[in-house]
Each structure stands twice: as structure tokens, then as C-alpha cells.
Design a protein around this motif. Structure first.
Motif, PDB file in Angstrom:
ATOM      1  N   LYS A  26       0.814  -1.212   0.000  1.00  0.00           N
ATOM      2  CA  LYS A  26       0.000   0.000   0.000  1.00  0.00           C
ATOM      3  C   LYS A  26       0.848   1.262   0.000  1.00  0.00           C
ATOM      4  CE  LYS A  26      -3.913   2.153   2.356  1.00  0.00           C
ATOM      5  NZ  LYS A  26      -4.884   2.032   3.474  1.00  0.00           N
ATOM      6  N   TYR A  27       2.007   1.209   0.689  1.00  0.00           N
ATOM      7  CA  TYR A  27       2.803   2.415   0.861  1.00  0.00           C
ATOM      8  C   TYR A  27       4.126   2.365   0.104  1.00  0.00           C
ATOM      9  CZ  TYR A  27      -0.591   3.400   4.523  1.00  0.00           C
ATOM     10  OH  TYR A  27      -1.759   3.641   5.201  1.00  0.00           O
ATOM     11  N   SER A  28       4.105   1.797  -1.074  1.00  0.00           N
ATOM     12  CA  SER A  28       5.311   1.782  -1.904  1.00  0.00           C
ATOM     13  C   SER A  28       5.594   3.148  -2.520  1.00  0.00           C
ATOM     14  CB  SER A  28       5.154   0.755  -3.035  1.00  0.00           C
ATOM     15  OG  SER A  28       4.124   1.155  -3.922  1.00  0.00           O
ATOM     16  N   GLY A  29       4.570   3.976  -2.634  1.00  0.00           N
ATOM     17  CA  GLY A  29       4.665   5.243  -3.338  1.00  0.00           C
ATOM     18  C   GLY A  29       3.757   5.284  -4.552  1.00  0.00           C
ATOM     19  N   ARG A  30       3.375   4.121  -5.050  1.00  0.00           N
ATOM     20  CA  ARG A  30       2.536   4.065  -6.250  1.00  0.00           C
ATOM     21  C   ARG A  30       1.124   4.586  -5.986  1.00  0.00           C
ATOM     22  NH1 ARG A  30       3.454  -0.697  -7.250  1.00  0.00           N
ATOM     23  NH2 ARG A  30       4.953  -0.552  -8.965  1.00  0.00           N
ATOM     24  N   PHE A  31       0.654   4.513  -4.746  1.00  0.00           N
ATOM     25  CA  PHE A  31      -0.728   4.860  -4.444  1.00  0.00           C
ATOM     26  C   PHE A  31      -0.860   6.102  -3.567  1.00  0.00           C
ATOM     27  CE2 PHE A  31      -0.357   0.248  -4.973  1.00  0.00           C
ATOM     28  CZ  PHE A  31      -1.142   0.094  -6.121  1.00  0.00           C
ATOM     29  N   GLY A  32       0.256   6.755  -3.294  1.00  0.00           N
ATOM     30  CA  GLY A  32       0.224   7.980  -2.518  1.00  0.00           C
ATOM     31  C   GLY A  32       0.695   7.777  -1.087  1.00  0.00           C
ATOM     32  N   LEU A  33       1.497   8.724  -0.614  1.00  0.00           N
ATOM     33  CA  LEU A  33       2.063   8.698   0.731  1.00  0.00           C
ATOM     34  C   LEU A  33       1.980  10.091   1.335  1.00  0.00           C
ATOM     35  CD1 LEU A  33       5.390   6.736   0.115  1.00  0.00           C
ATOM     36  CD2 LEU A  33       3.550   5.975   1.610  1.00  0.00           C
ATOM     37  N   GLU A  34       1.930  10.133   2.658  1.00  0.00           N
ATOM     38  CA  GLU A  34       2.053  11.387   3.391  1.00  0.00           C
ATOM     39  C   GLU A  34       3.142  11.231   4.436  1.00  0.00           C
ATOM     40  OE1 GLU A  34      -1.759  12.441   4.895  1.00  0.00           O
ATOM     41  OE2 GLU A  34      -2.662  12.646   2.900  1.00  0.00           O
ATOM     42  N   SER A  35       3.653  12.342   4.934  1.00  0.00           N
ATOM     43  CA  SER A  35       4.784  12.300   5.858  1.00  0.00           C
ATOM     44  C   SER A  35       4.525  11.392   7.055  1.00  0.00           C
ATOM     45  CB  SER A  35       5.116  13.713   6.344  1.00  0.00           C
ATOM     46  OG  SER A  35       5.530  14.536   5.271  1.00  0.00           O
ATOM     47  N   ALA A  36       3.274  11.305   7.500  1.00  0.00           N
ATOM     48  CA  ALA A  36       2.940  10.463   8.652  1.00  0.00           C
ATOM     49  C   ALA A  36       3.174   8.984   8.365  1.00  0.00           C
ATOM     50  CB  ALA A  36       1.482  10.693   9.049  1.00  0.00           C
ATOM     51  N   ASP A  37       3.252   8.595   7.089  1.00  0.00           N
ATOM     52  CA  ASP A  37       3.474   7.191   6.731  1.00  0.00           C
ATOM     53  C   ASP A  37       4.946   6.790   6.815  1.00  0.00           C
ATOM     54  OD1 ASP A  37       0.730   6.799   6.018  1.00  0.00           O
ATOM     55  OD2 ASP A  37       1.120   7.809   4.106  1.00  0.00           O
ATOM     56  N   ASN A  38       5.837   7.750   6.895  1.00  0.00           N
ATOM     57  CA  ASN A  38       7.266   7.445   6.776  1.00  0.00           C
ATOM     58  C   ASN A  38       7.785   6.563   7.908  1.00  0.00           C
ATOM     59  OD1 ASN A  38       7.174   9.017   4.513  1.00  0.00           O
ATOM     60  ND2 ASN A  38       8.264  10.754   5.390  1.00  0.00           N
ATOM     61  N   LYS A  39       7.307   6.791   9.118  1.00  0.00           N
ATOM     62  CA  LYS A  39       7.784   5.990  10.249  1.00  0.00           C
ATOM     63  C   LYS A  39       7.449   4.520  10.034  1.00  0.00           C
ATOM     64  CE  LYS A  39       7.501   5.437  15.265  1.00  0.00           C
ATOM     65  NZ  LYS A  39       6.865   5.912  16.530  1.00  0.00           N
ATOM     66  N   ARG A  40       6.241   4.252   9.533  1.00  0.00           N
ATOM     67  CA  ARG A  40       5.825   2.873   9.294  1.00  0.00           C
ATOM     68  C   ARG A  40       6.730   2.217   8.251  1.00  0.00           C
ATOM     69  NH1 ARG A  40       1.166   4.099   7.803  1.00  0.00           N
ATOM     70  NH2 ARG A  40       0.212   4.100   9.848  1.00  0.00           N
ATOM     71  N   LEU A  41       7.049   2.965   7.190  1.00  0.00           N
ATOM     72  CA  LEU A  41       7.938   2.437   6.155  1.00  0.00           C
ATOM     73  C   LEU A  41       9.338   2.191   6.705  1.00  0.00           C
ATOM     74  CD1 LEU A  41       7.227   4.279   2.785  1.00  0.00           C
ATOM     75  CD2 LEU A  41       7.013   1.849   3.282  1.00  0.00           C
ATOM     76  N   ASP A  42       9.842   3.135   7.499  1.00  0.00           N
ATOM     77  CA  ASP A  42      11.170   2.976   8.098  1.00  0.00           C
ATOM     78  C   ASP A  42      11.245   1.695   8.924  1.00  0.00           C
ATOM     79  OD1 ASP A  42      11.880   5.375   6.957  1.00  0.00           O
ATOM     80  OD2 ASP A  42      11.686   6.539   8.804  1.00  0.00           O
ATOM     81  N   GLU A  43      10.206   1.433   9.702  1.00  0.00           N
ATOM     82  CA  GLU A  43      10.177   0.230  10.527  1.00  0.00           C
ATOM     83  C   GLU A  43      10.176  -1.029   9.672  1.00  0.00           C
ATOM     84  OE1 GLU A  43       7.687   2.259  14.261  1.00  0.00           O
ATOM     85  OE2 GLU A  43       6.675   0.990  12.782  1.00  0.00           O
ATOM     86  N   GLY A  44       9.414  -0.992   8.557  1.00  0.00           N
ATOM     87  CA  GLY A  44       9.385  -2.137   7.651  1.00  0.00           C
ATOM     88  C   GLY A  44      10.729  -2.382   7.002  1.00  0.00           C
ATOM     89  N   VAL A  45      11.400  -1.319   6.590  1.00  0.00           N
ATOM     90  CA  VAL A  45      12.726  -1.443   5.980  1.00  0.00           C
ATOM     91  C   VAL A  45      13.697  -2.105   6.947  1.00  0.00           C
ATOM     92  CG1 VAL A  45      14.746  -0.090   5.279  1.00  0.00           C
ATOM     93  CG2 VAL A  45      12.495   0.437   4.316  1.00  0.00           C
ATOM     94  N   THR A  46      13.733  -1.626   8.193  1.00  0.00           N
ATOM     95  CA  THR A  46      14.642  -2.194   9.192  1.00  0.00           C
ATOM     96  C   THR A  46      14.323  -3.656   9.463  1.00  0.00           C
ATOM     97  OG1 THR A  46      14.980  -0.034  10.217  1.00  0.00           O
ATOM     98  CG2 THR A  46      15.466  -1.962  11.560  1.00  0.00           C
ATOM     99  N   ARG A  47      13.049  -3.985   9.521  1.00  0.00           N
ATOM    100  CA  ARG A  47      12.617  -5.360   9.781  1.00  0.00           C
ATOM    101  C   ARG A  47      13.098  -6.298   8.671  1.00  0.00           C
ATOM    102  NH1 ARG A  47       7.532  -4.245   9.941  1.00  0.00           N
ATOM    103  NH2 ARG A  47       7.591  -3.573  12.102  1.00  0.00           N
ATOM    104  N   ILE A  48      12.948  -5.863   7.425  1.00  0.00           N
ATOM    105  CA  ILE A  48      13.374  -6.687   6.289  1.00  0.00           C
ATOM    106  C   ILE A  48      14.891  -6.809   6.249  1.00  0.00           C
ATOM    107  CG2 ILE A  48      13.380  -6.876   3.766  1.00  0.00           C
ATOM    108  CD1 ILE A  48      10.754  -5.142   3.877  1.00  0.00           C
ATOM    109  N   ALA A  49      15.584  -5.679   6.415  1.00  0.00           N
ATOM    110  CA  ALA A  49      17.049  -5.685   6.323  1.00  0.00           C
ATOM    111  C   ALA A  49      17.673  -6.593   7.369  1.00  0.00           C
ATOM    112  CB  ALA A  49      17.584  -4.258   6.458  1.00  0.00           C
ATOM    113  N   GLU A  50      17.103  -6.610   8.561  1.00  0.00           N
ATOM    114  CA  GLU A  50      17.633  -7.486   9.611  1.00  0.00           C
ATOM    115  C   GLU A  50      17.578  -8.943   9.181  1.00  0.00           C
ATOM    116  OE1 GLU A  50      15.331  -6.575  13.047  1.00  0.00           O
ATOM    117  OE2 GLU A  50      16.544  -4.821  13.609  1.00  0.00           O
TER     118      GLU A  50
END
Length: 430
Positions: free
Chosen positions: A279-303
Motif C-alpha cells: 500500500k505504501y510503496s509510493g505508487r498509491f500515494g504517501l504522506e509524511s505520517a506514513d514514513n515511520k511505518r515504512l522505516d520500521e518495515g525497511v529495518t525489519r526486512i534488512a535485519e
């Protein structure tokens, strides 16, 4: 530069900072978007009190782009500045090449920003709010699926983000379409390179007068070009170099904790892929409030992916428009990690020191077999492990042409990473 296999435009600038056609350290393309964000901040809001600080950050960013070993430090210092614009701003990244560039630019702002990137994918359940053509491209139709119908309906400035502006016609076509549906007063066109001629620059001024708007152009490098000769229409086949034995292929479904959008896609033959989109890849629209959720997902995957690395030389590969999240994930996977993305841009490869593309591997796209995708500038054995990240699941027979190529390129192992919101039955499989 390289020769583009395209009757409409015979050349391509092969960027060393974009992370598309050349493998780069992941912080380099992230920094390129951050540097554009700083240019926008200086244009729109920086006053005399903080201009000296911003100028120092810009010097640091340029230094990091020229000297990649300093890119991470420059990027982190820019992110720590917590830039805020005096009014809301909507960023639109152009598919496929600038989806990550636009996302990285938008991500630099701590609040008041929103982002969406255009797409070439057909999503039957959704209606595109903006549709326009990129006249020189091999794939001309741009679509824009905004889940929030209010995303484009305000009066805030729109920042159009592309990797390169040659004539400016794509931006003009986009502005015309947006202005006819969602009129506003101010647009910004941001790019790494700006090669517009005097006539092209005047076309912006003429459009301003015609529509009663203001267009500001921002770029990291501006100049002029002249291209002579005719396009090369046949690419050399193969990746070049001696192929090694096929590396092991391991498929892993990684639970990322990110929300999915339950819509399907259709290919050129009308074949439906029911797998949900991020949902929050950027293809469907994002707002600044979504960034924390994405950051957490990135860290989770990278680990999780760090634990799968076995060699010291790793390539993380995004697929087509899906560039930003793989780039961010690569940045958190440790030392010795390079990043790039597959692309649908057809480029003539040639092994010359002064040429931008020395090897090419072509295969039918997993998303649409009528579309040819390419992996450039990766030689057999150059990397121990190759991680290719998929935004959504695809039938195995559709991804095999790509993984077959990667297995001949990897020195040790190919990891096919499928991002998923829930664990798949059976977990990892080979």
C-alpha cells in the motif's frame, strides 16, 4: 553516455548516482534525492539565518556524490536536519527511472509533504487521476493511482521529479494534464540533469503565460548537449564474460509487517495477477505520517536479509518501478552491498572504457511477458550473492527467465525475496 535502442531518441545518459543502470552503493542514489530536496528547501524557505548551514550541507552532499565513500555520512546529516517547508508540497516521481529519486527527495521533509509516483502498470480496479505521455520513451503511457482523491485537489505546489530533463516535454505534458483537472499556481521540475535548449526553456515561459502559473526548474547539473548520428537498433546479446556454473536459487518470503492493498493487475494479454500490492510503496500515494511505518518495515526486512548473506560482495536488485524500498533495505544490509534495478530501457551494450553500458541481459518481464526487461553492467562472479526483491508474488514460471540469468551471474547464491504481509505456508523454499 550510451546508445538507446529507440527510434525516438538515440542516446541515454547513464547515471553514476541513480542506481538504475550501474550498480552503486545504496547511499549514493538516496543522497541524490536528498540533494534535490535541499535545493528545493533553499528555493522555497531558507532564510539568511540558516542559509550558511544549508550551503554547508549542500557542499557535503555534492562531495558525497562525487566521492561515494562519504555518501552515507552526507545522507544521514541531511536527514538529521529535519527540513520543513513553509507550506504543504506534493511530489510526483516519474516511472520508471525516477520512482526512487522522487521518493528520496520527498522523504527528506519531516512534515507537510506527500508523494506519489506514476506507473505503467494496469490496475483495473482503480482509476488513474492523471494520464499523460512521455513522447521520446519506448513506453509512453503514465498512469497515477491516488487512493486519496484529495491528494491532487489542493492548491499546494507540485514538484515533478525526473532523473533527466532533455527537452522538458514530459513535464509540459504532465503540467497540462494536471492543470486541466487540478489547477494551481506553482510547479517545480526537479532533476539530476537539465539539458534544455534555449527554445525548450522558452517553452516553459510560454506555458507559464498561457496557464497563468509559475514553473521553477531545479537540477544538480545544467548544460547543453548536441547528439549526432543514427540510433543503433540491435543490441549485442548476452551479459559478456565467461559464465559460471548456475548458482543456487533460494526463495524466501519475508514478513515485513506493512499493509497491503487488495487490488489486482492485468498484463497486455489481460492475464490477472491477484497478488496484493504494497500500500505504501509510493505508487498509491504517501504522506509524511506514513514514513515511520515504512522505516520500521525497511529495518525489519534488512535485519532478516543480513542473516542470509554469505559472501562479502552482495548485489541487491530492485525490479522496474520497485526501486526505493530495495534501495533503503540495501543501505541497512551492511558493508560490501551494491544496489541497482532492472529496467525496461533498451540500451546497446559495448565493452569500452568510455561507454556507460558494457553488458546486458534481456528477459521477458514477470509482470508482463510482452515487455522486455534488462539487467546491465553485472558480470558473472562479480558478486557472491544476489538478492532480488519483489514487491508482490508472481507465478514461478514468469520469474524464471530473470532468475535463470541471475543464477549464471552470481558467484554463490541467488536469493529471490518476496515481500509478504503474512508468512507463507511452508516458509522459505528452494
Amino acid at each position: 553516455m550510451a546508445a538507446r535502442i529507440n527510434k525516438k531518441r538515440s542516446f541515454l545518459f547513464v547515471s553514476k548516482v541513480l542506481g538504475k543502470h550501474i550498480p552503486v552503493g545504496p547511499y549514493t542514489p538516496l543522497l541524490s534525492g536528498a540533494a534535490l530536496a535541499l535545493l528545493l528547501y533553499l528555493e522555497m524557505s531558507a532564510d539568511d539565518a540558516d542559509r550558511e548551514i544549508m550551503d554547508k550541507l549542500m557542499d557535503q552532499a555534492v562531495h558525497g556524490l562525487i566521492h561515494p565513500e562519504f555518501a552515507e555520512e552526507a545522507y544521514r546529516d541531511l536527514l538529521a536536519a529535519r527540513l520543513e517547508l513553509p507550506q504543504p508540497v506534493l511530489f510526483i516521481g516519474f516511472a520508471e527511472t525516477a520512482t526512487a529519486l522522487g521518493h528520496s527527495m520527498y522523504n527528506m521533509f519531516a512534515g507537510g509533504a506527500s508523494y506519489i509516483h506514476t506507473t505503467r502498470e494496469d490496475i483495473p480496479e482503480l482509476e488513474s487521476v492523471v494520464t499523460f505521455e512521455e513522447e521520446h520513451s519506448h513506453a509512453v503511457d503514465h498512469l497515477c493511482y491516488a487512493l486519496n482523491p484529495e491528494l491532487l485537489s489542493g492548491s499546494e505546489p507540485i514538484v515533478l521529479v525526473d532523473d533527466e530533463i532533455t527537452t522538458g516535454n514530459t513535464a509540459i505534458n504532465t503540467i497540462r494534464d494536471i492543470q486541466s483537472k487540478f489547477p494551481r499556481r506553482e510547479y517545480v521540475v526537479a532533476s539530476l540533469l537539465d539539458w534544455r535548449s534555449a527554445g525548450n526553456i522558452q517553452a516553459y515561459r510560454d506555458l507559464e503565460q498561457e496557464l497563468g502559473i509559475r514553473i521553477t526548474a531545479l537540477s544538480l547539473l545544467q548544460g547543453s548537449i548536441e547528439v549526432k548520428g543514427t540510433p543503433l537498433l540491435n543490441a549485442e546479446a548476452g551479459a559478456g564474460g565467461e559464465e559460471s556454473a548456475a548458482a543456487e536459487l533460494v526463495t524466501t518470503y519475508v514478513q515485513d509487517g506493512l499493509e497491503r492493498l487488495q487490488v489486482t493487475s492485468a498484463d497486455s494479454h489481460g492475464v490477472i495477477n491477484p497478488s496484493p500490492y504494497l500500500k505504501y510503496s509510493g505508487r498509491f500515494g504517501l504522506e509524511s505520517a506514513d514514513n515511520k511505518r515504512l522505516d520500521e518495515g525497511v529495518t525489519r526486512i534488512a535485519e532478516q536479509l543480513r542473516g542470509l548473506r554469505e559472501g562479502t560482495r552482495t548485489l541487491v536488485l530492485g525490479v522496474g518501478e520497485f526501486m526505493y524500498l530495495p534501495m533503503r533495505i540495501a543501505a541497512e544490509m551492511g558493508e560490501g552491498v551494491a544496489y541497482q534495478s532492472s529496467t525496461r530501457s533498451p540500451i546497446y551494450p559495448q565493452r569500452r572504457a568510455d561507454y556507460g553500458v558494457h553488458s546486458a541481459a534481456a528477459y521477458p518481464s514477470a509482470g508482463d511477458t510482452e515487455i522486455t526487461n534488462f539487467i546491465y553492467n553485472v558480470d558473472p562472479g562479480q558478486y557472491d550473492d544476489i538478492f532480488v526483491l519483489l514487491e508482490r508474488d508472481v507465478p514461478r514460471q514468469r520469474i524464471e527467465p530473470m532468475t535463470d540469468i541471475l543464477q549464471r551471474l552470481a558467484g554463490n547464491k541467488v536469493h529471490l525475496i518476496v515481500l509478504a504481509s503474512e508468512p507463507e505456508t511452508g516458509g522459505s523454499r528452494t
